[in-house]
Design an enzyme around this catalytic site. Sequence first.
Site, mmCIF file in Angstrom:
data_model
loop_
_atom_site.group_PDB
_atom_site.id
_atom_site.type_symbol
_atom_site.label_atom_id
_atom_site.label_comp_id
_atom_site.label_asym_id
_atom_site.label_seq_id
_atom_site.Cartn_x
_atom_site.Cartn_y
_atom_site.Cartn_z
ATOM 1 N N HIS A 3 86.693 33.627 -77.501
ATOM 2 C CA HIS A 3 86.238 32.258 -77.274
ATOM 3 C C HIS A 3 87.327 31.261 -77.644
ATOM 4 O O HIS A 3 88.337 31.602 -78.244
ATOM 5 C CB HIS A 3 84.961 31.979 -78.074
ATOM 6 N N CYS A 5 85.411 37.553 -84.254
ATOM 7 C CA CYS A 5 85.759 37.222 -82.880
ATOM 8 C C CYS A 5 87.266 37.009 -82.712
ATOM 9 O O CYS A 5 88.008 36.889 -83.683
ATOM 10 C CB CYS A 5 85.027 35.959 -82.435
#
Length: 193
Positions: free
Chosen positions: A153, A169
């Site tokens: 992301h 992440c």
Amino acid sequence: MPILDRRGFLVGATAAVAAAPAGAQTLPSTVQLRDDISESTRRNTHSFLSMDWREHFRSVGSGAILVDIDSRVLHFWDRAGDYRIYPSSVPSSEELTRRGRTTVTRKVVGPSWSPTPNMRRRNPEWPAFVPPGPQNPLGTHAMYLGWKYYRIHGTHDRRKIGRRSSSGCIGLYNRDIAEVFAMAPVGTQVRII
């Protein structure tokens, strides 16, 4: 996107071809690096040029993403075989790091975010939900992976890129995730090493 200074790239590419092991497939000459890429990312990029990436993927014909946790770089091959490198943030500890193979399972522009149960235990002061916008830790785009809670992301906090700073992440600058997002369809293979 401006490419790495032409002379520096040609010298690096020539050295990579000369240093490549017999039978190794070298990367295409379309490697592009923006001017604001850190020196350590540039060094890692040059060393990666001499690697035989075939051990990571059988084919990159349908696109592929390789994230190298140690060098904090996301490598991307689009469907045409063009290769790009992006600096990334990576998990802040080995306990939060997941390595292996997965795929992009869903893509969202303007994602909302809810911390995982483990994040809430570690940080009870965090909000239970953050809508899309400048306070959202997922930035402008998110690509959900086949592993629950794991994503590639964007981030609004540019200081995180190039660091061990995430809860699991892989983060990219918002402009970089927008570019990868546009070129990587759902189903794109992902390998995190």
